[in-house]
Design a protein around this motif. Sequence first.
Motif, mmCIF file in Angstrom:
data_model
loop_
_atom_site.group_PDB
_atom_site.id
_atom_site.type_symbol
_atom_site.label_atom_id
_atom_site.label_comp_id
_atom_site.label_asym_id
_atom_site.label_seq_id
_atom_site.Cartn_x
_atom_site.Cartn_y
_atom_site.Cartn_z
ATOM 1 N N UNK A 1 0.813 -1.213 0.000
ATOM 2 C CA UNK A 1 0.000 0.000 0.000
ATOM 3 C C UNK A 1 0.850 1.268 0.000
ATOM 4 N N UNK A 2 2.029 1.185 0.593
ATOM 5 C CA UNK A 2 2.921 2.340 0.606
ATOM 6 C C UNK A 2 3.694 2.494 -0.700
ATOM 7 N N UNK A 3 3.837 1.421 -1.442
ATOM 8 C CA UNK A 3 4.570 1.447 -2.720
ATOM 9 C C UNK A 3 3.701 0.798 -3.789
ATOM 10 N N UNK A 4 2.688 1.508 -4.287
ATOM 11 C CA UNK A 4 1.725 0.893 -5.214
ATOM 12 C C UNK A 4 2.353 0.338 -6.486
ATOM 13 N N UNK A 5 3.581 0.782 -6.836
ATOM 14 C CA UNK A 5 4.218 0.211 -8.025
ATOM 15 C C UNK A 5 4.407 -1.295 -7.877
ATOM 16 N N UNK A 6 4.434 -1.788 -6.635
ATOM 17 C CA UNK A 6 4.530 -3.232 -6.416
ATOM 18 C C UNK A 6 3.308 -3.960 -6.972
ATOM 19 N N UNK A 7 2.150 -3.296 -6.951
ATOM 20 C CA UNK A 7 0.969 -3.882 -7.586
ATOM 21 C C UNK A 7 1.167 -3.966 -9.097
ATOM 22 N N UNK A 8 1.841 -2.963 -9.676
ATOM 23 C CA UNK A 8 2.111 -2.979 -11.111
ATOM 24 C C UNK A 8 2.987 -4.174 -11.475
ATOM 25 N N UNK A 9 3.987 -4.454 -10.662
ATOM 26 C CA UNK A 9 4.844 -5.622 -10.901
ATOM 27 C C UNK A 9 4.049 -6.911 -10.760
ATOM 28 N N UNK A 10 3.164 -6.962 -9.780
ATOM 29 C CA UNK A 10 2.328 -8.142 -9.580
ATOM 30 C C UNK A 10 1.410 -8.352 -10.785
ATOM 31 N N UNK A 11 0.820 -7.251 -11.277
ATOM 32 C CA UNK A 11 -0.039 -7.354 -12.464
ATOM 33 C C UNK A 11 0.755 -7.821 -13.674
ATOM 34 N N UNK A 12 2.013 -7.398 -13.779
ATOM 35 C CA UNK A 12 2.850 -7.831 -14.906
ATOM 36 C C UNK A 12 3.088 -9.334 -14.848
ATOM 37 N N UNK A 13 3.315 -9.857 -13.652
ATOM 38 C CA UNK A 13 3.480 -11.310 -13.507
ATOM 39 C C UNK A 13 2.203 -12.041 -13.899
ATOM 40 N N UNK B 1 -0.071 -10.878 -15.961
ATOM 41 C CA UNK B 1 -0.233 -10.716 -17.409
ATOM 42 C C UNK B 1 0.588 -11.753 -18.165
ATOM 43 N N UNK B 2 1.790 -12.042 -17.694
ATOM 44 C CA UNK B 2 2.619 -13.065 -18.331
ATOM 45 C C UNK B 2 1.944 -14.423 -18.257
ATOM 46 N N UNK B 3 1.382 -14.744 -17.087
ATOM 47 C CA UNK B 3 0.708 -16.033 -16.914
ATOM 48 C C UNK B 3 -0.527 -16.127 -17.804
ATOM 49 N N UNK B 4 -1.325 -15.066 -17.836
ATOM 50 C CA UNK B 4 -2.538 -15.077 -18.664
ATOM 51 C C UNK B 4 -2.199 -15.152 -20.151
ATOM 52 N N UNK B 5 -1.172 -14.432 -20.557
ATOM 53 C CA UNK B 5 -0.786 -14.438 -21.966
ATOM 54 C C UNK B 5 -0.323 -15.824 -22.393
ATOM 55 N N UNK B 6 0.382 -16.507 -21.518
ATOM 56 C CA UNK B 6 0.824 -17.874 -21.819
ATOM 57 C C UNK B 6 -0.367 -18.795 -22.021
ATOM 58 N N UNK B 7 -1.408 -18.593 -21.230
ATOM 59 C CA UNK B 7 -2.579 -19.464 -21.291
ATOM 60 C C UNK B 7 -3.589 -19.041 -22.352
ATOM 61 N N UNK B 8 -3.760 -17.730 -22.532
ATOM 62 C CA UNK B 8 -4.849 -17.233 -23.382
ATOM 63 C C UNK B 8 -4.384 -16.393 -24.572
ATOM 64 N N UNK B 9 -3.121 -16.050 -24.613
ATOM 65 C CA UNK B 9 -2.627 -15.243 -25.719
ATOM 66 C C UNK B 9 -2.800 -13.750 -25.530
ATOM 67 N N UNK B 10 -3.422 -13.339 -24.428
ATOM 68 C CA UNK B 10 -3.646 -11.931 -24.160
ATOM 69 C C UNK B 10 -3.891 -11.737 -22.664
ATOM 70 N N UNK B 11 -3.773 -10.473 -22.229
ATOM 71 C CA UNK B 11 -4.000 -10.156 -20.812
ATOM 72 C C UNK B 11 -4.553 -8.741 -20.717
ATOM 73 N N UNK B 12 -5.856 -8.569 -20.916
ATOM 74 C CA UNK B 12 -6.446 -7.225 -20.867
ATOM 75 C C UNK B 12 -6.187 -6.532 -19.533
ATOM 76 N N UNK B 13 -5.959 -5.232 -19.598
ATOM 77 C CA UNK B 13 -5.601 -4.467 -18.400
ATOM 78 C C UNK B 13 -6.680 -4.550 -17.331
ATOM 79 N N UNK B 14 -7.943 -4.490 -17.715
ATOM 80 C CA UNK B 14 -9.012 -4.550 -16.714
ATOM 81 C C UNK B 14 -9.083 -5.920 -16.052
#
Length: 283
Positions: free
Chosen positions: A56-68, A70-83
């Motif tokens: 919560x103090x460093x919200x960029x950590x959520x961005x890194x988590x979302x990137x991880x 996104x990589x997993x979703x893209x591997x499975x589905x070919x895409x990872x929509x931001x929402x």
Amino acid sequence: MRVQQAVRDARHTEQALPGRGGLADSLRRVAGLQARAELSVGLPAHGAWRPCHDLLESPYLFTRWRADLATWLTTRHGTAPARTTASYIASWYLRVPAYVGALLLHHERRVPALRPEELALRIAAEGRPNPDGIAVLGESFYCLPSDPGSALPEATVVADDRALAAVLRARYTAHAARFVQAYREVSPLGARTLWAAATDALDSCLWWAGRDGGDEGAGVADAALVLESRFAPLTSASTLCTGTSAEGSLGWTRRRESCCFSYLLPGQHECAGCPRVRRVAGS
């Protein structure tokens, strides 16, 4: 409900030992009554644990988590929509304080402080990067007068079940408010959507605590107690209700307040109870 409470009190008193009986004992007892995440007392030395306060103090950590994710979703589905990634991470994070609070309320009739400084999560090292561990770092808790640990210095006694439910709702909402403020900085989701996700997390976790522990009806009753009506900024009362499955059996279900946006993935459709489906049906 009185019989269930008597059973809880008897079990709790029987297992309490002289000089003990604190929150750590409660956590050890409830850990084996569920299989959704590893529950730890204090911060374990192994694993990639992250204190909620750090996220919560460093919200960029959520961005890194979302990137991880996104990589997993893209591997499975070919895409990872931001929402989609934003919604998954929001739901996963909010279930951390919600599930700890729900488990302890259901099984022990105790509520921990749930402050971000007193909780940590571990993200799965392989596969889907969801939280697979929750650590409780604090010792303070709220309890009923009949609790065998009510005389402990870290205990705050409240009058009855209704008051304890109000404490859980307030402590969870305070944590969720800090999350909403931080997460809005780094995600495409607005405050209304995030508070809807917070409501879903609390309602679902109260239900799961009962179902996972073998008494689904009691979990539903806990949800009705904690969310007996809408308490803003939460977006609704408990939406748990009986429904018929695709196989024709009657059971408990709930109407979601938030959308997970899984339907944006190729070949996927809206979930049962999705608010998007209700809006389309009502238009």
